[in-house]
Design an enzyme around this catalytic site. Sequence first.
Site, PDB file in Angstrom:
ATOM      1  N   LYS A 196      -0.904   4.883   4.729  1.00 57.35           N
ATOM      2  CA  LYS A 196      -1.840   3.952   5.369  1.00 57.35           C
ATOM      3  C   LYS A 196      -1.506   3.781   6.850  1.00 57.35           C
ATOM      4  O   LYS A 196      -0.343   3.622   7.214  1.00 57.35           O
ATOM      5  CB  LYS A 196      -1.806   2.600   4.650  1.00 57.35           C
ATOM      6  CG  LYS A 196      -2.831   1.622   5.171  1.00 57.35           C
ATOM      7  CD  LYS A 196      -3.090   0.491   4.200  1.00 57.35           C
ATOM      8  CE  LYS A 196      -4.078  -0.513   4.763  1.00 57.35           C
ATOM      9  NZ  LYS A 196      -5.382   0.082   5.083  1.00 57.35           N
ATOM     10  N   HIS A 212       0.832  -1.211   0.000  1.00 57.68           N
ATOM     11  CA  HIS A 212       0.000   0.000   0.000  1.00 57.68           C
ATOM     12  C   HIS A 212       0.864   1.257   0.000  1.00 57.68           C
ATOM     13  O   HIS A 212       2.050   1.207   0.327  1.00 57.68           O
ATOM     14  CB  HIS A 212      -0.908   0.024   1.235  1.00 57.68           C
ATOM     15  CG  HIS A 212      -2.096  -0.879   1.120  1.00 57.68           C
ATOM     16  ND1 HIS A 212      -2.029  -2.225   1.382  1.00 57.68           N
ATOM     17  CD2 HIS A 212      -3.379  -0.635   0.739  1.00 57.68           C
ATOM     18  CE1 HIS A 212      -3.228  -2.771   1.188  1.00 57.68           C
ATOM     19  NE2 HIS A 212      -4.061  -1.826   0.796  1.00 57.68           N
TER      20      HIS A 212
HETATM   21  N1  LIG Z   1     -12.852  -0.839   1.913  1.00 59.40           N
HETATM   22  C1  LIG Z   1     -12.144  -0.371   0.886  1.00 59.40           C
HETATM   23  O1  LIG Z   1     -12.299  -0.797  -0.267  1.00 59.40           O
HETATM   24  C2  LIG Z   1     -11.140   0.698   1.140  1.00 59.40           C
HETATM   25  C3  LIG Z   1     -10.910   1.100   2.415  1.00 59.40           C
HETATM   26  N2  LIG Z   1     -10.016   2.086   2.684  1.00 59.40           N
HETATM   27  C4  LIG Z   1      -9.929   2.477   4.065  1.00 59.40           C
HETATM   28  O2  LIG Z   1     -10.671   3.689   4.228  1.00 59.40           O
HETATM   29  C5  LIG Z   1     -10.077   4.487   5.255  1.00 59.40           C
HETATM   30  C6  LIG Z   1      -9.790   5.861   4.684  1.00 59.40           C
HETATM   31  O3  LIG Z   1      -8.780   5.764   3.714  1.00 59.40           O
HETATM   32  P1  LIG Z   1      -8.233   7.044   2.946  1.00 59.40           P
HETATM   33  O4  LIG Z   1      -9.340   7.758   2.286  1.00 59.40           O
HETATM   34  O5  LIG Z   1      -7.077   6.590   2.162  1.00 59.40           O
HETATM   35  O6  LIG Z   1      -7.697   7.917   4.185  1.00 59.40           O
HETATM   36  P2  LIG Z   1      -7.519   9.487   4.288  1.00 59.40           P
HETATM   37  O7  LIG Z   1      -6.614   9.719   5.442  1.00 59.40           O
HETATM   38  O8  LIG Z   1      -7.172  10.063   2.963  1.00 59.40           O
HETATM   39  O9  LIG Z   1      -8.984  10.006   4.661  1.00 59.40           O
HETATM   40  C7  LIG Z   1      -9.577   9.846   5.901  1.00 59.40           C
HETATM   41  C8  LIG Z   1     -10.439  11.082   6.147  1.00 59.40           C
HETATM   42  O10 LIG Z   1     -11.197  10.862   7.317  1.00 59.40           O
HETATM   43  C9  LIG Z   1     -11.173  12.034   8.097  1.00 59.40           C
HETATM   44  N3  LIG Z   1     -11.398  11.668   9.487  1.00 59.40           N
HETATM   45  C10 LIG Z   1     -10.547  11.102  10.353  1.00 59.40           C
HETATM   46  N4  LIG Z   1     -11.133  10.935  11.556  1.00 59.40           N
HETATM   47  C11 LIG Z   1     -12.402  11.384  11.414  1.00 59.40           C
HETATM   48  C12 LIG Z   1     -13.507  11.478  12.302  1.00 59.40           C
HETATM   49  N5  LIG Z   1     -13.423  11.082  13.582  1.00 59.40           N
HETATM   50  N6  LIG Z   1     -14.667  11.990  11.821  1.00 59.40           N
HETATM   51  C13 LIG Z   1     -14.770  12.386  10.541  1.00 59.40           C
HETATM   52  N7  LIG Z   1     -13.749  12.363   9.663  1.00 59.40           N
HETATM   53  C14 LIG Z   1     -12.579  11.855  10.103  1.00 59.40           C
HETATM   54  C15 LIG Z   1      -9.799  12.650   7.851  1.00 59.40           C
HETATM   55  O11 LIG Z   1      -9.812  14.029   8.123  1.00 59.40           O
HETATM   56  C16 LIG Z   1      -9.619  12.359   6.377  1.00 59.40           C
HETATM   57  O12 LIG Z   1     -10.166  13.402   5.594  1.00 59.40           O
HETATM   58  C17 LIG Z   1      -8.856   3.709   5.719  1.00 59.40           C
HETATM   59  O13 LIG Z   1      -9.180   2.936   6.856  1.00 59.40           O
HETATM   60  C18 LIG Z   1      -8.539   2.775   4.563  1.00 59.40           C
HETATM   61  O14 LIG Z   1      -7.883   1.612   4.983  1.00 59.40           O
HETATM   62  C19 LIG Z   1      -9.313   2.689   1.700  1.00 59.40           C
HETATM   63  C20 LIG Z   1      -9.464   2.305   0.399  1.00 59.40           C
HETATM   64  C21 LIG Z   1     -10.398   1.269   0.017  1.00 59.40           C
HETATM   65  O1  LIG Z   2      -5.844   2.119   3.059  1.00 60.22           O
HETATM   66  C1  LIG Z   2      -6.072   1.776   1.877  1.00 60.22           C
HETATM   67  O2  LIG Z   2      -5.690   2.437   0.914  1.00 60.22           O
HETATM   68  C2  LIG Z   2      -6.833   0.539   1.650  1.00 60.22           C
HETATM   69  N1  LIG Z   2      -7.377  -0.056   2.663  1.00 60.22           N
HETATM   70  C3  LIG Z   2      -8.142  -1.248   2.636  1.00 60.22           C
HETATM   71  C4  LIG Z   2      -7.409  -2.348   3.370  1.00 60.22           C
HETATM   72  O3  LIG Z   2      -6.863  -2.082   4.460  1.00 60.22           O
HETATM   73  O4  LIG Z   2      -7.402  -3.477   2.906  1.00 60.22           O
HETATM   74  C5  LIG Z   2      -8.590  -1.617   1.245  1.00 60.22           C
HETATM   75  C6  LIG Z   2      -7.576  -1.365   0.182  1.00 60.22           C
HETATM   76  O5  LIG Z   2      -6.568  -2.295   0.307  1.00 60.22           O
HETATM   77  C7  LIG Z   2      -7.042   0.065   0.261  1.00 60.22           C
END
Ligand SMILES: NC(=O)C1=CN([C@@H]2O[C@H](COP(=O)(O)OP(=O)(O)OC[C@H]3O[C@@H](n4cnc5c(N)ncnc54)[C@H](O)[C@@H]3O)[C@@H](O)[C@H]2O)C=CC1
Ligand SMILES: O=C(O)C1=N[C@H](C(=O)O)C[C@H](O)C1
Length: 266
Positions: A159, A155
Amino acid sequence: MTIKVAIAGARGRMGQEAVHTIMKDQNMELVSVLDYKEIGETLADTKLFPQTFTVPIFMDLTELSSKTKPDVLVDLTSPESVYQHTREALELGIRPVVGTTGFSDEELKELSAYSAEHGIGCIIAPNFAIGAVLMMKFAEQAAKYLPDIEIIEMHHDQKLDAPSGTAMKTASLIADHRKTHNQGHPKEKETIAGARGANYDGMRIHSVRLPGLVAHQQVLLGGDGQLLTIRHDSFNRGSFMSGVALSINKVMELENLVYGLENIID
Ligand SMILES: NC(=O)C1=CN([C@@H]2O[C@H](COP(=O)(O)OP(=O)(O)OC[C@H]3O[C@@H](n4cnc5c(N)ncnc54)[C@H](O)[C@@H]3O)[C@@H](O)[C@H]2O)C=CC1
Ligand SMILES: O=C(O)C1=N[C@H](C(=O)O)C[C@H](O)C1
């Protein structure tokens, strides 16, 4: 019926993509956004979105709920806040669609029980990309025949959690079909701690974090004189959006918690 959606984490990498996905969908209305700090009254004030995006921002989920009455809360925040958001949403009768990773097994169990007891649908999907779901399912099937397995997840370096939610889910699916056993030489020793990766039921998980990467995983299954590699790559966050839209639609029909997109695709 139009589904009224709120997003937590709208300014983030995934959140921004999800805002555009929901704004474009004819069957959905983005009614509000949850943030943890003062960033303006509406999404337009953040300068990240067009001036027409006058969606209100709240810092309190109860107030967001009473003022904008969403059907669904999409959570794309951080491992630190996701459990609290999901629990609160369920208590307020809002169906959570959660992409944020980092839940403990106990938290998943507890949320699952609450969701079933109160008949409120909830989807927690460690990976919304269909290709990643297939990679996990293929690995699960192959593990029956090739039970010596190492997972390498890769990643971007922003992350927060390791191993990734996808790697944890892959290992748990495989563990259901693989007899627990330790891999490698019984007498192997690490000369640098962590060299052999994390140990999940005897399988090893290795987490790579580098700038330039998005989300990638390979599952290596070794047998006598052979290696099967099952690999998936997300090259951009658009790869997750059809799964987000599917989950928002699907959660409206559920009365329990579903963990993993593989349980809602036909
Ligand atoms: N399930 C999936 O397919 C995917 C899951 N993810 C997961 O999604 C999450 C977010 O990933 P990204 O967008 O890359 O992170 P990021 O750090 O770019 O965005 C997170 C956002 O959440 C906000 N935030 C943090 N705490 C908060 C709170 N208490 N209340 C409201 N907003 C809050 C931050 O200010 C930031 O804007 C991670 O846990 C990642 O692992 C990421 C990509 C795909
Ligand atoms: O943090 C990410 O970017 C992602 N988080 C998810 C994970 O923890 O598996 C999904 C994807 O891999 C991207």
